[in-house]
Write a protein that holds these residues in place. Structure first.
Motif, PDB file in Angstrom:
ATOM      1  N   ASN A  31       0.816  -1.218   0.000  1.00 56.80           N
ATOM      2  CA  ASN A  31       0.000   0.000   0.000  1.00 56.80           C
ATOM      3  C   ASN A  31       0.845   1.260   0.000  1.00 56.80           C
ATOM      4  O   ASN A  31       0.318   2.355  -0.201  1.00 56.80           O
ATOM      5  CB  ASN A  31      -0.911   0.047   1.232  1.00 56.80           C
ATOM      6  N   TYR A  32       2.149   1.120   0.220  1.00 55.76           N
ATOM      7  CA  TYR A  32       2.989   2.279   0.458  1.00 55.76           C
ATOM      8  C   TYR A  32       4.136   2.402  -0.536  1.00 55.76           C
ATOM      9  O   TYR A  32       4.780   1.411  -0.892  1.00 55.76           O
ATOM     10  CB  TYR A  32       3.592   2.212   1.863  1.00 55.76           C
ATOM     11  N   ALA A  33       4.376   3.636  -0.948  1.00 49.64           N
ATOM     12  CA  ALA A  33       5.662   3.936  -1.572  1.00 49.64           C
ATOM     13  C   ALA A  33       6.710   3.921  -0.464  1.00 49.64           C
ATOM     14  O   ALA A  33       6.407   4.212   0.698  1.00 49.64           O
ATOM     15  CB  ALA A  33       5.624   5.307  -2.239  1.00 49.64           C
ATOM     16  N   ILE A  34       7.928   3.577  -0.836  1.00 52.56           N
ATOM     17  CA  ILE A  34       9.020   3.543   0.128  1.00 52.56           C
ATOM     18  C   ILE A  34      10.132   4.470  -0.336  1.00 52.56           C
ATOM     19  O   ILE A  34      10.520   4.459  -1.514  1.00 52.56           O
ATOM     20  CB  ILE A  34       9.596   2.125   0.283  1.00 52.56           C
ATOM     21  N   VAL A  48      17.022  10.483  -0.876  1.00 51.22           N
ATOM     22  CA  VAL A  48      17.968   9.716  -1.681  1.00 51.22           C
ATOM     23  C   VAL A  48      17.282   9.054  -2.874  1.00 51.22           C
ATOM     24  O   VAL A  48      17.684   9.244  -4.014  1.00 51.22           O
ATOM     25  CB  VAL A  48      18.669   8.641  -0.824  1.00 51.22           C
ATOM     26  N   ALA A  49      16.224   8.291  -2.587  1.00 50.23           N
ATOM     27  CA  ALA A  49      15.540   7.558  -3.652  1.00 50.23           C
ATOM     28  C   ALA A  49      14.179   7.124  -3.150  1.00 50.23           C
ATOM     29  O   ALA A  49      13.936   7.075  -1.944  1.00 50.23           O
ATOM     30  CB  ALA A  49      16.354   6.338  -4.082  1.00 50.23           C
ATOM     31  N   ARG A  50      13.283   6.807  -4.086  1.00 52.98           N
ATOM     32  CA  ARG A  50      12.000   6.275  -3.704  1.00 52.98           C
ATOM     33  C   ARG A  50      11.507   5.309  -4.775  1.00 52.98           C
ATOM     34  O   ARG A  50      11.925   5.381  -5.941  1.00 52.98           O
ATOM     35  CB  ARG A  50      10.970   7.384  -3.486  1.00 52.98           C
ATOM     36  N   VAL A  51      10.602   4.447  -4.361  1.00 57.35           N
ATOM     37  CA  VAL A  51      10.009   3.470  -5.279  1.00 57.35           C
ATOM     38  C   VAL A  51       8.518   3.433  -5.028  1.00 57.35           C
ATOM     39  O   VAL A  51       8.066   3.513  -3.884  1.00 57.35           O
ATOM     40  CB  VAL A  51      10.674   2.080  -5.109  1.00 57.35           C
ATOM     41  N   SER A  52       7.751   3.296  -6.098  1.00 60.03           N
ATOM     42  CA  SER A  52       6.297   3.290  -5.973  1.00 60.03           C
ATOM     43  C   SER A  52       5.809   1.966  -5.394  1.00 60.03           C
ATOM     44  O   SER A  52       6.587   1.033  -5.196  1.00 60.03           O
ATOM     45  CB  SER A  52       5.653   3.558  -7.330  1.00 60.03           C
ATOM     46  N   ARG A  53       4.511   1.877  -5.163  1.00 61.08           N
ATOM     47  CA  ARG A  53       3.938   0.759  -4.411  1.00 61.08           C
ATOM     48  C   ARG A  53       4.267  -0.604  -5.004  1.00 61.08           C
ATOM     49  O   ARG A  53       4.546  -1.555  -4.277  1.00 61.08           O
ATOM     50  CB  ARG A  53       2.438   0.928  -4.291  1.00 61.08           C
ATOM     51  N   GLY A  99       5.199   5.752   2.802  1.00 61.78           N
ATOM     52  CA  GLY A  99       4.240   6.836   2.654  1.00 61.78           C
ATOM     53  C   GLY A  99       3.601   6.873   1.288  1.00 61.78           C
ATOM     54  O   GLY A  99       3.402   5.827   0.657  1.00 61.78           O
ATOM     55  N   SER A 100       3.308   8.082   0.845  1.00 63.14           N
ATOM     56  CA  SER A 100       2.563   8.297  -0.397  1.00 63.14           C
ATOM     57  C   SER A 100       3.468   8.743  -1.537  1.00 63.14           C
ATOM     58  O   SER A 100       4.256   9.678  -1.369  1.00 63.14           O
ATOM     59  CB  SER A 100       1.482   9.356  -0.171  1.00 63.14           C
ATOM     60  N   LYS A 105       4.568  12.470   1.215  1.00 63.27           N
ATOM     61  CA  LYS A 105       4.604  12.472   2.674  1.00 63.27           C
ATOM     62  C   LYS A 105       4.837  11.058   3.190  1.00 63.27           C
ATOM     63  O   LYS A 105       4.252  10.106   2.683  1.00 63.27           O
ATOM     64  CB  LYS A 105       3.300  13.025   3.242  1.00 63.27           C
ATOM     65  N   TYR A 106       5.656  10.962   4.212  1.00 57.94           N
ATOM     66  CA  TYR A 106       6.023   9.665   4.768  1.00 57.94           C
ATOM     67  C   TYR A 106       5.553   9.585   6.209  1.00 57.94           C
ATOM     68  O   TYR A 106       5.887  10.439   7.030  1.00 57.94           O
ATOM     69  CB  TYR A 106       7.533   9.446   4.643  1.00 57.94           C
ATOM     70  N   ASP A 107       4.793   8.538   6.501  1.00 60.13           N
ATOM     71  CA  ASP A 107       4.164   8.402   7.813  1.00 60.13           C
ATOM     72  C   ASP A 107       4.949   7.525   8.769  1.00 60.13           C
ATOM     73  O   ASP A 107       4.785   7.647   9.988  1.00 60.13           O
ATOM     74  CB  ASP A 107       2.755   7.827   7.651  1.00 60.13           C
ATOM     75  N   TYR A 108       5.739   6.619   8.240  1.00 60.15           N
ATOM     76  CA  TYR A 108       6.429   5.642   9.073  1.00 60.15           C
ATOM     77  C   TYR A 108       7.911   5.641   8.714  1.00 60.15           C
ATOM     78  O   TYR A 108       8.272   5.662   7.531  1.00 60.15           O
ATOM     79  CB  TYR A 108       5.834   4.242   8.873  1.00 60.15           C
TER      80      TYR A 108
END
Length: 119
Positions: A31-34, A48-53, A99-100, A105-108
């Motif tokens: 459910n989350y992007a990281i 640094v970087a992100r990846v979609s769900r 997060g999203s 936005k990152y929740d955890y």
């Protein structure tokens, strides 16, 4: 709730490689992007970087493009950050966050893992 635990940090010489892992538990991981972030001593935390769900989309900071690769394995609830051609300026505590993708936005957040690159 999502619990995140980073691992794989350590001490490496400049030009070397490391692979960081971010293991998740709790609510549905897919459910989350990281995202991966880092914070060097005396500096603000930076993206640094992100990846979609489901791993189709990725995004990188200019400073790591071509050297770092982010990927995820939703079957293992794990995201990886492969880091190559490391530089002393990559030295930092690295954090993963859930997060999203849409609003960024990152929740955890995890507790972080130290990466030290010696010259």
């Amino acid at each position: 709730q999502v619990q995140l635990v980073e691992s794989g940090g350590g001490l490496v010489q400049a030009g070397g490689s490391l692979r960081l892992s971010c293991a998740a538990s709790g609510r549905t991981f897919s459910n989350y992007a990281i995202g991966w972030f880092r914070q060097a001593p005396g500096k603000e935390r930076e993206f640094v970087a992100r990846v979609s769900r489901i791993g189709i989309s990725t995004d990188y900071a200019d400073s790591v493009k071509g050297r770092f690769t982010i990927s995820r394995d939703n079957a293992k609830n794990t995201v990886y950050l492969q880091m190559k051609t490391l530089k002393p300026e990559d030295t930092a505590v690295y954090y993963c966050a859930a997060g999203s993708w849409v609003n960024g936005k990152y929740d955890y957040w995890g507790q972080g893992t130290q990466v030290t690159v010696s010259s």
